[in-house]
Design a protein around this motif. Structure first.
Motif, mmCIF file in Angstrom:
data_model
loop_
_atom_site.group_PDB
_atom_site.id
_atom_site.type_symbol
_atom_site.label_atom_id
_atom_site.label_comp_id
_atom_site.label_asym_id
_atom_site.label_seq_id
_atom_site.Cartn_x
_atom_site.Cartn_y
_atom_site.Cartn_z
ATOM 1 N N UNK A 37 0.804 -1.207 0.089
ATOM 2 C CA UNK A 37 0.130 0.046 -0.107
ATOM 3 C C UNK A 37 0.801 1.230 -0.032
ATOM 4 N N UNK A 38 2.281 0.889 0.488
ATOM 5 C CA UNK A 38 2.960 2.211 0.414
ATOM 6 C C UNK A 38 3.250 2.701 -1.123
ATOM 7 N N UNK A 39 3.424 1.746 -2.064
ATOM 8 C CA UNK A 39 3.814 1.727 -3.238
ATOM 9 C C UNK A 39 2.720 2.335 -4.398
ATOM 10 N N UNK A 40 1.771 2.459 -3.847
ATOM 11 C CA UNK A 40 0.546 2.882 -5.096
ATOM 12 C C UNK A 40 0.829 4.130 -5.325
ATOM 13 N N UNK A 41 0.446 4.453 -6.752
ATOM 14 C CA UNK A 41 0.549 5.802 -7.291
ATOM 15 C C UNK A 41 -0.245 6.868 -6.272
ATOM 16 N N UNK A 42 -1.471 6.225 -5.711
ATOM 17 C CA UNK A 42 -2.282 7.179 -4.860
ATOM 18 C C UNK A 42 -1.563 7.730 -3.651
ATOM 19 N N UNK A 43 -0.786 6.651 -3.040
ATOM 20 C CA UNK A 43 -0.256 6.969 -1.824
ATOM 21 C C UNK A 43 1.063 7.835 -2.297
ATOM 22 N N UNK A 44 1.702 7.684 -3.202
ATOM 23 C CA UNK A 44 2.809 8.260 -3.435
ATOM 24 C C UNK A 44 2.530 9.956 -3.587
ATOM 25 N N UNK A 45 1.453 10.153 -4.265
ATOM 26 C CA UNK A 45 0.940 11.469 -4.652
ATOM 27 C C UNK A 45 0.145 11.909 -3.364
ATOM 28 N N UNK A 46 -0.111 11.297 -2.296
ATOM 29 C CA UNK A 46 -0.492 11.828 -1.165
ATOM 30 C C UNK A 46 0.436 12.243 -0.480
ATOM 31 N N UNK A 47 1.603 11.315 -0.379
ATOM 32 C CA UNK A 47 2.846 11.551 0.404
ATOM 33 C C UNK A 47 3.440 13.003 -0.367
ATOM 34 N N UNK A 48 3.586 13.342 -1.446
ATOM 35 C CA UNK A 48 4.024 14.382 -1.994
ATOM 36 C C UNK A 48 3.251 15.503 -1.620
ATOM 37 N N UNK B 212 12.299 30.278 6.819
ATOM 38 C CA UNK B 212 13.720 30.099 6.289
ATOM 39 C C UNK B 212 14.313 28.910 6.676
ATOM 40 N N UNK B 213 13.631 27.891 6.614
ATOM 41 C CA UNK B 213 14.441 26.317 6.941
ATOM 42 C C UNK B 213 14.252 25.696 5.863
ATOM 43 N N UNK B 214 14.876 24.279 5.854
ATOM 44 C CA UNK B 214 14.886 23.222 5.081
ATOM 45 C C UNK B 214 14.223 21.932 5.544
ATOM 46 N N UNK B 215 13.401 21.400 4.581
ATOM 47 C CA UNK B 215 12.685 19.944 4.907
ATOM 48 C C UNK B 215 13.724 18.958 4.208
ATOM 49 N N UNK B 216 14.087 18.134 4.996
ATOM 50 C CA UNK B 216 15.115 17.030 4.504
ATOM 51 C C UNK B 216 14.183 15.740 4.423
ATOM 52 N N UNK B 217 14.206 15.148 3.270
ATOM 53 C CA UNK B 217 13.340 13.919 3.151
ATOM 54 C C UNK B 217 14.384 12.587 2.948
ATOM 55 N N UNK B 218 14.105 11.605 3.800
ATOM 56 C CA UNK B 218 15.236 10.615 3.618
ATOM 57 C C UNK B 218 14.373 9.223 3.004
ATOM 58 N N UNK B 219 14.529 9.130 1.704
ATOM 59 C CA UNK B 219 13.751 7.892 0.988
ATOM 60 C C UNK B 219 14.210 6.536 1.702
ATOM 61 N N UNK B 220 13.229 5.604 1.658
ATOM 62 C CA UNK B 220 13.633 4.121 2.228
ATOM 63 C C UNK B 220 12.681 3.288 1.723
ATOM 64 N N UNK B 221 13.229 2.006 1.408
ATOM 65 C CA UNK B 221 12.166 1.040 0.728
ATOM 66 C C UNK B 221 10.952 0.804 1.260
ATOM 67 N N UNK B 222 10.814 0.897 2.653
ATOM 68 C CA UNK B 222 9.544 0.629 3.236
ATOM 69 C C UNK B 222 8.645 1.826 3.328
ATOM 70 N N UNK B 223 8.598 2.726 2.613
ATOM 71 C CA UNK B 223 8.084 4.079 2.705
ATOM 72 C C UNK B 223 7.533 4.540 1.371
ATOM 73 N N UNK B 224 6.759 5.342 1.075
ATOM 74 C CA UNK B 224 6.237 5.495 -0.330
ATOM 75 C C UNK B 224 7.270 6.463 -1.330
ATOM 76 N N UNK B 225 8.112 7.278 -0.764
ATOM 77 C CA UNK B 225 9.161 7.580 -1.458
ATOM 78 C C UNK B 225 10.568 6.497 -1.215
#
Length: 279
Positions: free
Chosen positions: A123-134, A148-161
């Motif tokens: 369910x993490x890998x569906x296009x709908x879930x990826x768009x929701x996460x984005x 004035x801060x930065x968001x850092x995203x760490x991709x990982x195999x058990x996550x939508x990204x």
């Protein structure tokens, strides 16, 4: 070459001054800092942070020549429970607001899971879930732009990204420079024959200008997942990754991740030896 670690891999808690002195003794110049762990008692497990506490931490670290490169607020930003999701997103936005008090420029998280227990799920890998996460990440980036801060995203195999390709999709959807990537090649190993060195090279080639920091860990692959090992005892070629980073992005933040608590001094010795050999 300089390397960093997660501050809580040095087991000193709720004492920023003592922790900073220990990091200096171990010759670390920068760290990833998670108030949820390093200041668990002072912050109610990371839930309550404030500007004064951030300033106290910053003063202690500055006095010992240590920079908080990454302020960690790792949480399930796509929790299926809407109430819980609202709480963690509010918390992340608070971290963005307070980050500069800690001397940090970026607040980082993974992208969570459709399963709140973090068991593997397609369910993490569906296009709908990826768009929701984005869309959720866009909300955080908008908040980051305001303070004035930065968001850092760490991709990982058990996550939508979960892959380099989806990471590119995220970055294309949100071109803001306030969105940066924390790239851990080991976290993108999906199969036994995946080479973290090649993942690292490809990531730098495809979106290196959006990589804020690198995570490095040693591991062995078992069945369908990786198991963390002390540095030097797994199959990951950490020195090769350090050399790639040093060649492609000299002086970039390279942070050892998930060091074994039982063999931390051994791992630190290996890391320091490898880093010192790289010019």
């Amino acid at each position: 070459m300089q390397i960093g670690i997660r501050a809580h891999d040095i087991h000193i808690f709720d004492d920023p001054e003592k922790l900073a002195a220990s990091l200096k003794d171990h010759q670390f110049r920068y760290v990833q800092f998670a108030p949820r762990v390093s200041l668990a008692g002072l912050t109610d497990n990371g839930a309550n942070i404030n500007f004064g506490l951030g300033n106290r931490v910053k003063q202690a670290f500055d006095a010992n020549g240590v920079k908080i490169a990454v302020l960690g607020c790792y949480c399930n930003i796509i929790d299926p429970d809407e109430t819980k999701r609202a709480q963690v997103l509010a918390q992340f936005k608070k971290y963005l607001t307070v980050a500069h008090s800690f001397g940090a420029d970026l607040v980082a998280t993974e992208t969570g899971s459709a399963d709140p227990t973090f068991h593997k799920t397609v369910n993490n890998f569906t296009p709908v879930k990826i768009e929701e996460t984005i869309a959720v990440i866009q909300e955080l980036v908008t908040a980051a732009e305001k303070v004035g801060c930065l968001v850092g995203i760490e991709p990982g195999v058990n996550h939508p990204i979960y892959s380099l390709a989806v990471t590119k999709q995220l970055l294309a959807a949100i071109p803001s420079p306030n969105l940066q990537i924390v790239l851990d090649p080991g976290s993108l190993v999906m199969e036994a024959n995946d080479d973290p060195v090649e993942i690292l090279k490809q990531g730098i080639a495809e979106f290196g200008d959006r990589i804020y920091a690198f995570h490095l860990k040693d591991f062995v692959y078992k069945q369908d997942h990786i198991e963390i090992t002390p540095i030097g005892e797994g199959s990951a070629d950490i020195e090769a990754m350090l050399r790639v980073i040093n060649a492609q992005q000299p002086s970039a933040y390279a942070i050892a991740d998930e060091l074994s608590s039982t063999d931390i001094e051994q791992s630190l010795t290996h890391l320091q030896t490898m880093a010192q050999a790289i010019q």
